[in-house]
Design an enzyme around this catalytic site. Structure first.
Site, PDB file in Angstrom:
ATOM      1  N   ASP A  15     -71.997  91.663  25.043  1.00  0.00           N
ATOM      2  CA  ASP A  15     -70.852  90.555  25.201  1.00  0.00           C
ATOM      3  C   ASP A  15     -71.224  89.473  26.333  1.00  0.00           C
ATOM      4  O   ASP A  15     -72.592  89.732  26.622  1.00  0.00           O
ATOM      5  CB  ASP A  15     -69.481  90.994  26.599  1.00  0.00           C
ATOM      6  CG  ASP A  15     -68.301  90.766  26.417  1.00  0.00           C
ATOM      7  OD1 ASP A  15     -68.678  89.582  25.352  1.00  0.00           O
ATOM      8  OD2 ASP A  15     -67.207  90.792  26.129  1.00  0.00           O
ATOM      9  N   ASN A  63     -62.301  92.179  15.937  1.00  0.00           N
ATOM     10  CA  ASN A  63     -63.020  91.096  15.866  1.00  0.00           C
ATOM     11  C   ASN A  63     -62.635  90.005  14.973  1.00  0.00           C
ATOM     12  O   ASN A  63     -63.329  88.613  14.820  1.00  0.00           O
ATOM     13  CB  ASN A  63     -64.697  91.298  15.801  1.00  0.00           C
ATOM     14  CG  ASN A  63     -65.175  91.349  17.329  1.00  0.00           C
ATOM     15  OD1 ASN A  63     -66.172  91.717  17.494  1.00  0.00           O
ATOM     16  ND2 ASN A  63     -64.394  91.111  19.146  1.00  0.00           N
TER      17      ASN A  63
HETATM   18  C1  IPE Z   1     -69.744  89.463  22.257  1.00  0.00           C
HETATM   19  O1  IPE Z   1     -70.007  88.024  22.824  1.00  0.00           O
HETATM   20  C2  IPE Z   1     -70.536  89.321  20.653  1.00  0.00           C
HETATM   21  C3  IPE Z   1     -69.514  89.844  19.670  1.00  0.00           C
HETATM   22  C4  IPE Z   1     -68.708  89.699  20.276  1.00  0.00           C
HETATM   23  C5  IPE Z   1     -69.825  89.336  18.283  1.00  0.00           C
HETATM   24  P1  IPE Z   1     -68.853  87.018  22.368  1.00  0.00           P
HETATM   25  O2  IPE Z   1     -68.752  86.160  21.885  1.00  0.00           O
HETATM   26  O3  IPE Z   1     -67.433  88.329  22.924  1.00  0.00           O
HETATM   27  O4  IPE Z   1     -68.691  86.592  23.774  1.00  0.00           O
HETATM   28  P2  IPE Z   1     -68.128  85.841  25.088  1.00  0.00           P
HETATM   29  O5  IPE Z   1     -66.547  86.874  24.916  1.00  0.00           O
HETATM   30  O6  IPE Z   1     -67.322  85.002  23.851  1.00  0.00           O
HETATM   31  O7  IPE Z   1     -68.664  85.435  26.087  1.00  0.00           O
HETATM   32 MG    MG Z   2     -66.275  88.739  24.885  1.00  0.00          MG
END
Ligand code: IPE
Ligand code: MG
Length: 239
Positions: A15, A63
């Protein structure tokens, strides 16, 4: 003599890619590319650390709610990574497993993931489990359907955890010992919930693209200091 506890199966909730990019005034996808680089950089460290199973949360069933630009960009990164990292995974004699649903994933990505599973299925020293389009609840529902479909006569006494867990995506993988979540968030986000039933959980403020062997060592030191009991209470140890 007591040796320090060492985890067999480590699971990482990657994350902080977006925040890493934001702090540099870059688009979110630049953060995801940095995340992919961090994975390549750290792979050798994980491989040589002595753990046998490493699970990584790459993309969750939730996601898809992100902007279509970000989702498409992520799919491109996964496709690229599946191609670029295949050689390294083979050279490292790692066994690759993909867990999750194929629902919505580009067919070419599914094909590549399956090919890599097939090519590495003879390996057993080190297992890399990639969760892509994975959700813990989704996995349970898919497993329950598979179990129901493959059982002709319904004998509910047979519906034990041992039997049910054979239908989970992780049927070849032992329970998780240590969970690491980066970026300071302190939640589990529907990741391998049943598999982490007794896991120790390490939260680090480090953003995933900044993850290094030092961060990993902190997590291992934390694990070594824990007293795991599996619900058994405080048992006086023999010396
Ligand atoms: C994690 O980083 C990667 C994935 C979920 C693909 P994020 O995209 O969740 O990063 P933040 O939480 O916005 O900083
Ligand atoms: Mg994240």
């Amino acid at each position: 003599m007591n040796s320090r506890p060492f985890p067999v199966h480590v699971a990482i909730i990657l994350d902080g890619n977006g925040r890493w990019a934001q702090r540099r005034g870059l688009p979110r996808l630049a953060g995801h590319r940095a995340g992919a680089r961090a994975l390549r950089k750290n792979f050798k460290i994980f491989r040589q650390s002595g753990i046998r199973y490493l699970s990584l949360f790459g993309f969750s069933t939730e996601n898809w709610r992100r902007s279509s630009d970000e989702v498409q960009g992520l799919m491109r990164i996964f496709l690229n990574a599946a191609q670029r990292n295949a050689r390294e995974i083979l050279d490292a004699r790692a066994r690759f497993h993909w867990i999750g649903s194929d629902d919505g994933l580009p067919a070419v990505l599914v094909r590549r993931l399956r090919q890599l599973e097939e090519k590495t299925k003879g390996e057993d020293d080190f297992h890399l489990i990639l969760a892509l389009n994975y959700g813990g609840r989704d996995e349970v529902v898919r497993a329950a359907r598979k179990m129901a479909e493959s059982t002709s006569s319904v004998d509910f006494a047979q519906w034990t955890w041992e039997n049910f867990s054979r239908y989970l995506d992780t049927r070849h993988v032992p329970d998780i010992d240590l969970v690491i979540r980066t970026s300071g968030e302190q939640r589990l986000s529907n990741f391998m919930l049943l598999q982490m039933a007794y896991a120790e959980i390490f939260f680090t403020p480090t953003l995933w693209p900044d993850f290094t062997g030092e961060t990993f060592q902190l997590a291992l030191d934390f694990y070594a200091s824990r007293d795991r009991r599996w619900g058994g209470g405080l048992i006086s140890k023999e010396t």
